[in-house]
Design an enzyme around this catalytic site. Structure first.
Site, PDB file in Angstrom:
ATOM      1  N   LYS A 100      38.541  38.885  32.162  1.00  0.00           N
ATOM      2  CA  LYS A 100      39.290  39.434  31.035  1.00  0.00           C
ATOM      3  C   LYS A 100      39.175  38.515  29.822  1.00  0.00           C
ATOM      4  O   LYS A 100      39.219  37.289  29.959  1.00  0.00           O
ATOM      5  CB  LYS A 100      40.754  39.624  31.428  1.00  0.00           C
ATOM      6  CG  LYS A 100      40.945  40.596  32.586  1.00  0.00           C
ATOM      7  CD  LYS A 100      42.380  40.643  33.067  1.00  0.00           C
ATOM      8  CE  LYS A 100      42.811  39.329  33.685  1.00  0.00           C
ATOM      9  NZ  LYS A 100      44.145  39.402  34.325  1.00  0.00           N
TER      10      LYS A 100
ATOM     11  N   GLY B  34      48.296  40.988  32.773  1.00  0.00           N
ATOM     12  CA  GLY B  34      47.386  40.780  33.887  1.00  0.00           C
ATOM     13  C   GLY B  34      47.827  41.510  35.138  1.00  0.00           C
ATOM     14  O   GLY B  34      47.017  42.148  35.830  1.00  0.00           O
ATOM     15  N   CYS B  35      49.120  41.425  35.439  1.00  0.00           N
ATOM     16  CA  CYS B  35      49.667  42.138  36.601  1.00  0.00           C
ATOM     17  C   CYS B  35      49.485  43.647  36.439  1.00  0.00           C
ATOM     18  O   CYS B  35      49.108  44.353  37.377  1.00  0.00           O
ATOM     19  CB  CYS B  35      51.153  41.828  36.740  1.00  0.00           C
ATOM     20  SG  CYS B  35      51.570  40.082  36.848  1.00  0.00           S
TER      21      CYS B  35
END
Length: 272
Positions: free
Chosen positions: A179, A215-216
């Site tokens: 990412k 992110g989660c």
């Protein structure tokens, strides 16, 4: 893919008492994708919009009991892994994953540091994650900083996401998504796989600092889409679009960094 009316997705991660990241964000993202979310809590945090005030790792027996309770009775169509905290927990989760039926996709989000810069994993766990969990991952989703750490000291300062991803492929996962939200300019995520061309997923950077839990959220969205039958590139593309909308809808909550809006698409559909 299950014959049930909804797919079952298990998150193995830490709890965020502020509700913006961790287990709480995972379950919200899963609900937004129409799947049934289940959880194995690995750690409890005292956490809010300004930082992490405390972390308490759960004992191995508690983690294993949650996993067996869910998997043996309900079953699972995909697994998302987040904050594990310790090497012991990394090894335990790896052992538990090997008991799943063949073909269950595993999305590994190698969480190391919170949005506020607070460490969420110890140094020994990095090695355990590399050797025990990466070989079991269908797709790993590190951010740029996590990718550098996992790739080793030779990767310090590396900015080429594809090169980092291919280094991490050597650890054994089927795919790696590096990412780029921490890089300058518009965010670009780079997906690399074995014997495939690199794929880039770009978005316009939204001028919104309320990005707690991105992110989660992305990893959970990928897991949900895999559970619903998508292949990895398709799941990543859909998850990227979803998290981009969630970031745009992020809102102030507390005195610090607020959460993304997991229900942004539903709000738009309902016009609320």
């Amino acid at each position: 893919m299950t014959d049930l009316p909804t797919a079952r997705v298990l998150t193995i991660a830490g709890s965020d008492s502020g509700g913006g990241a961790g287990i709480q964000a995972d379950l919200k993202a899963m609900l937004a994708h129409g799947v049934h979310g289940m959880s194995v809590v690995t750690a409890v945090t005292a956490q809010n919009s300004v930082g992490v005030q405390g972390v308490w790792n759960l004992p191995a027996a508690a983690v294993a009991a949650q996993f067996r309770s869910v998997v043996d009775d309900i079953g699972v169509d995909a697994v998302k892994i987040g904050m594990l905290g310790t090497a012991e927990t990394c090894v335990l989760v790896a052992e538990l994953l090997t008991t799943l039926p063949a073909g269950v996709p595993v999305v590994l989000d190698p969480v190391a540091v919170s949005k506020h810069g607070d460490p969420l994993i110890d140094a020994d766990a990095i090695g355990a994650m590399r050797t025990r969990l990466f070989p079991l991952a269908t797709v790993a989703t590190p951010n740029l900083d996590e990718a550098r750490t996992l790739a080793g000291p030779d990767a310090e300062g590396e900015t080429d996401q594809a090169r980092l991803g291919r280094t991490l492929l050597e650890l054994g996962p089927d795919w790696v998504l590096v990412k780029g939200g921490h890089a300058e300019g518009d965010p670009v995520d780079v997906l690399v796989g074995h014997d495939t061309a690199d794929q880039r997923f770009s978005a316009v950077r939204d001028d919104n600092r309320h990005t707690h839990g991105t992110g989660c959220t992305l990893a959970s969205a990928v897991a949900a889409r895999l559970a619903l039958g998508a292949d990895v590139p398709t799941a990543v593309a859909g998850a990227k679009a979803y998290v981009t909308g969630a970031i745009a809808g992020g809102f102030a909550l507390g005195a610090g960094i607020g959460p993304t809006d997991h229900l942004w698409d539903l709000r738009r559909a309902l016009r609320v």
